[in-house]
Design a protein around this motif. Structure first.
Motif, short mmCIF file in Angstrom:
data_model
loop_
_atom_site.label_atom_id
_atom_site.label_comp_id
_atom_site.label_asym_id
_atom_site.label_seq_id
_atom_site.Cartn_x
_atom_site.Cartn_y
_atom_site.Cartn_z
N GLU A 320 60.95 55.77 59.93
CA GLU A 320 62.16 54.98 60.11
C GLU A 320 61.98 53.65 60.82
N ALA A 379 69.13 62.72 62.30
CA ALA A 379 68.64 62.16 61.03
C ALA A 379 68.68 63.23 59.94
N TYR A 440 64.11 69.56 63.48
CA TYR A 440 64.77 69.00 62.30
C TYR A 440 65.88 69.94 61.79
ZN ZN Z 1 63.02 61.69 61.06
#
Ligand code: ZN
Length: 951
Positions: A320, A379, A440
């Motif tokens: 990113e 994200a 995540y």
């Molecule tokens: Zn990421």
């Protein structure tokens, strides 16, 4: 960064529960107690007494010589008196000069050692002649650096591609989490945020260079060299700095001049830019609206550009970097004839993930990698929902549940699961490991549960408060909880429904605890009282008692309602009770699997559910709850938490089930069980036959050909079902695939429809000969679409022609069209291609492990291959042979012996599990067909004797 970095960690954590279907098949697969920046490992962490504010970086890059020289000037605030040494990171080739200037002019350094470097901790120590005091200083460092030839080494590295058979090279960066120090000396921890002004000098024969910001000016340095100066970045951490030197080309897409948007790639692939541009622009606009902070306005004085670069070689999935996002080609370039729907969805979701980072990670940054979830879980959340808003037809809101909630629960089922706040993150290895499912998929699943809990609007408001309160700074979990408290305080409905609930405490219980809970539900028919009890769910092993604050949702037969996912209560103790209607009505907890927990019921409730699921009313139960039921129950079968006959009785409704999500929740676990029976031929044959019988309806429902009206989930369903059915030997699937393959071979313009290619190619090779292999291999080498190349790479391993498979394995090491990041995949594909492949792959490993380690990219890569083997070692003789190989090569296998031993242990555990379950499974299958009950001994006696030999 993107999700592909997860893979090695996932394989390590889940050693005992590796499924045959590799992690990269899933999008899912594809970080305090006191929240301080305290230094657990003082020599590793920098002290925050010297803080960088502005960095000037000037690089002179020689792409063809794989080197560069640099001058970095760092303005710092010294925040402590009597400082004797300035310490920062470096892992460059050599430092050639260091100067420090203070408020009173040059600061003398010690003689004869003005500075020292420590290569173990990767630091530079500037030795001051006299102590300095609080104030503003400037450090200048001249140095030489190298462009790494191996992309897996990260930092500033080289890649290559072919244009009309001519080799072209480029160089780009991957700095997260601790590789910026390889490109320039810096304060390489996320908490140190500065503004960067970058200049790059390159050969004039190349294209203009890229960095985070646009080029502000350029000047010729000589006839063959040009220097480009970039605008100053906003305040960012070192790991977000990026640059790129190449002959790449850009396609500009923009809605207005104020919102530039570009897709950049090697020459020869610009016709694959369009889709990423369309979806990426839409996602940017959606996120702008959601956060109320405009992407292009975050540049602190300069316009924030929005570049997305496709790279033939990239160690992660995507990264990113602000203003210059890097991707593997397969995750950015789209070609409708060659990119299947699964890969198209990857493009949308990975772009959304990286764009989501612009707010979570870039604008507000986690204070340290122990709490990486403050970047990655957000994200990962917007990966699905940002892409969903941009294109609802992709069904990503529902896919989130079977991809991320299921994979989070899978990862948390290990007794070794680590918490989102992981205080053991103290050095390079532990940082790398925390880029995991926990940070995540699990973090994103917790966020989704919090959104269901506080409501869509209040959740968004909380995120806006967090961003506004901490922009251009670092964030701590407590800042997030404060933002949630601020938002719910303004929410009348929440205050009314949950007057005594501390939303921060609810959130924190999920951040601090390792693992995820199962709730055990027991219902009293006479009184209607439901007792719920929570405990940490593990597949095996003992764990400490743990309690969460679990927002509960439930519904009851008689008044089934799956519309509201707003919890009715929060279970904060180990046991709680709920009053429901009395009578013989089953209940279902966790509506649409909105919460991150499994549910086990009392026998009567399971029996009622089983018979309802077999009735024509089945679809009254939400598809995501049907998916949850099959997934939970298969895990309970694995962990011995349910009577297996009862479990298979519930699962029997799959014979009428046609839904993608339900089958997605089932297939991986069904396959896991099937593999555990491989050493017991009677049980294995009976169970395969049973699975094929269950799949009959869905196979007929889907058909072998696509229709223009097919929804996303119908297409994905056909991909997953036919792939599995063909592998299991379904005759209709095989004969149709073979027809399609032969039509294509007869006339190459008869393209195999892109979404059917994986299994059609595989069947074609499996049933074909050397010529079929050679043909597909030549298609691989001439393809311009990376996603299609990965599909072909997988299919090539389906050959049953031994010399072809041996050729394939050699090519995995030496064909430079097989990118270094795809080499371990090629190894896994070879294991998966056919059961007969195993001895050939093992021989390849035994004879070439040193070369594999070298050409695949190092010890960690060899270890990925070893881990992949565990699920395929399903008979005693092969396990013994593998174990002997590990023992007799201990010296040469340095760094891999422990992994090898774990593989043996996992394979033996798997055998033991199969021995324990086989009799019950076979008896269940026989009872359905009216056959007599068999004796345990007839299946197991040989197995048990052999197992003894290992103990
Ligand atoms: Zn990421």
């Amino acid at each position: 960064m993107g999700t592909n970095m997860l893979l090695p960690t996932v394989f390590c954590i889940l050693l005992g529960s590796i499924a045959a279907i590799p992690q990269e098949d899933f999008r899912s697969n594809l970080e305090w107690s006191d929240y301080s920046t305290n230094l657990d490992e003082p020599a590793y962490r920098l002290r925050d007494v010297v803080y960088p504010t502005d960095v000037n970086l000037d690089l002179d890059v020689y792409l063809n010589h794989l080197n560069f020289s640099g001058l970095v000037q760092i303005d710092v605030q010294v925040r402590e008196n009597n400082l004797r040494q300035i310490v920062l990171h470096q892992k460059v080739v050599s430092i050639t000069g260091v100067n420090v200037v203070g408020p009173n002019g040059p600061v003398p350094l010690q003689f004869p050692r003005p500075y020292t470097t420590d290569d173990y901790y990767e630091i530079l120590l500037i030795n001051l002649d006299q102590p300095i005091n609080i104030g503003n200083y400037s450090i200048a460092i001249r140095y030489n650096g190298q462009i790494n030839a191996n992309p897996l080494d990260r930092g500033f590295y080289r890649g290559y591609y072919y244009l009309n058979n001519e080799l072209r090279v480029y160089a780009t960066t991957q700095f997260q989490p601790y590789h910026a120090r390889k490109a320039f000396p810096c304060f390489d921890e996320p908490q140190f945020k500065s503004r960067y002004t970058i200049s790059i000098t390159r050969d004039t024969s190349l294209s203009p260079s890229y960095s985070n910001m646009a080029i502000r000016s350029a000047q010729d340095v000589s006839t063959s060299r040009i220097r480009e100066n970039f605008y100053t970045t906003p305040i960012i951490s070192a790991y977000l700095v990026a640059f790129h030197v190449s002959d790449f080309v850009s396609t500009e897409y923009t809605s207005t001049d104020a919102k530039p948007f570009s897709i950049i790639s090697r020459q020869g692939a610009t016709n694959q830019h369009q889709y990423a541009a369309e979806i990426g622009l839409k996602i940017t606009n959606e996120l702008d609206d959601y956060f109320g902070i405009q992407y292009h306005e975050m540049g602190q004085g300069a316009l924030m550009k929005n570049d997305h670069i496709a790279l033939p070689d990239f160690p992660s999935g995507a990264m990113e970097n602000w203003g210059m996002v890097n991707y593997r080609e397969a995750y950015l370039l789209y070609d409708e004839n060659n990119t299947n729907l699964n890969n198209k969805i990857f493009i949308a979701t990975i772009m959304a993930h990286e764009l989501g980072h612009k707010w979570f990670g870039n604008l507000v940054t986690c204070f340290w990698w122990s709490n990486l979830w403050l970047n990655e879980s957000f994200a990962s959340f917007f990966e699905y929902f940002g892409a969903h808003w941009a294109d609802p037809a992709l069904e990503l809101d529902d896919q989130f549940v079977v991809d991320y909630v299921h994979s989070a629960l899978n990862s948390d089922a290990s007794q070794f699961a680590t918490p989102m706040n992981h205080t053991d993150v103290v050095d390079n290895d532990s940082i790398t490991s925390h880029f995991s499912v926990t940070s995540y998929a699990k973090g994103a699943s917790v966020l989704k549960m919090m959104e269901h809990f506080v409501g869509w609007r209040t959740f968004r408001n909380a995120l806006r408060y967090y961003l506004r309160n901490n922009e251009y700074d670092i964030g701590f979990p407590v800042d997030m909880y404060t933002a949630f408290k601020q938002a719910v305080a303004e929410d009348f409905t929440f205050q009314r429904d949950f007057p005594n609930v501390d939303v921060g405490a609810v959130f924190d219980s999920w951040v601090q605890n390792p693992g995820s809970p199962v709730i055990n539900v027991a219902r009293n028919n006479n009184t209607g009282v439901i007792t719920v009890n929570q405990q940490r769910y593990v597949l095996s092993g003992a764990v400490a008692p743990t309690t969460w604050h679990i927002p509960l949702t439930w519904t009851q037969h008689g008044s089934l309602n799956f519309n509201s996912t707003r919890p009715s209560t929060v279970l904060s103790d180990e046991i709680g009770t709920i009053n429901a209607a009395s009578g013989d009505h089953f209940v279902i907890f966790n509506i649409a699997q909105s919460g991150l927990y499994r549910v086990n019921y009392d026998t009567n409730n399971w029996q009622l559910l089983a018979s309802y699921l077999k009735s024509n009313n089945r679809q009254n139960i939400h598809k995501l709850n049907r998916a949850q039921i099959v997934n939970d129950i298969l895990y309970f079968v694995r962990s011995n938490s349910i009577n297996r006959t009862l479990a298979f009785d519930v699962l029997d409704f799959l014979r009428d089930e046609t839904d993608y999500y339900v089958w997605n929740g089932a297939l991986t676990q069904i396959d896991w069980i099937l593999r555990r029976l491989e050493h017991l031929p009677t049980a294995h044959a009976a169970f395969s036959e049973y699975i094929l019988e269950l799949m009959n309806t869905v196979i007929n429902h889907l058909g072998y050909n696509e229709h223009s009206t097919d929804s996303t989930s119908t297409i994905l369903n056909r991909m997953q079902i036919m792939n599995y059915a063909c592998n299991l030997g379904h005759s209709g699937c095989i004969s149709d695939s073979l027809d399609k393959w032969r039509q294509h071979r007869a006339n190459v313009s008869n393209l195999v429809p892109v979404n059917l290619r994986r299994y059609v190619y595989c069947v074609g090779l499996r049933e074909g000969n050397e010529t079929d292999y050679n043909y597909l291999y030549s298609v691989y080498n001439s393809s311009e679409n990376t996603a299609d190349m990965v599909v072909i790479l997988r299919a090539l391993a389906c050959t049953k022609h031994q010399p072809s498979l041996e050729h394939y394995l050699q090519q995995s090491m030496y064909n430079d069209k097989v990118r270094i990041h795809d080499r371990t995949n090629a190894f896994s594909f070879a294991l998966q291609g056919n059961p007969e492949n195993l001895p050939i792959v093992l021989n390849f490993l035994y004879n070439n492990f040193a070369a594999i380690r070298e050409t695949y990219g190092g010890v960690a890569r060899l270890n990925i291959c070893l881990n992949a083997i565990a699920a395929f070692l399903t008979d005693y003789q092969t396990i013994t042979q593998f174990q002997t190989w590990v023992y007799s090569n201990q010296l040469e296998l340095v760094g891999s012996v422990g992994v090898g031993n774990n593989v043996v242990a996992a394979a033996l555990n798997n055998l033991t599990w199969g021995n324990g379950a086989a009799v019950e499974i076979v008896n269940f299958l026989n009872s359905r067909s009216g056959s007599t009950t068999i004796l345990a001994s007839s299946i197991l006696i040989l197995a048990a004797m052999l197992l003894q030999m290992f103990r």
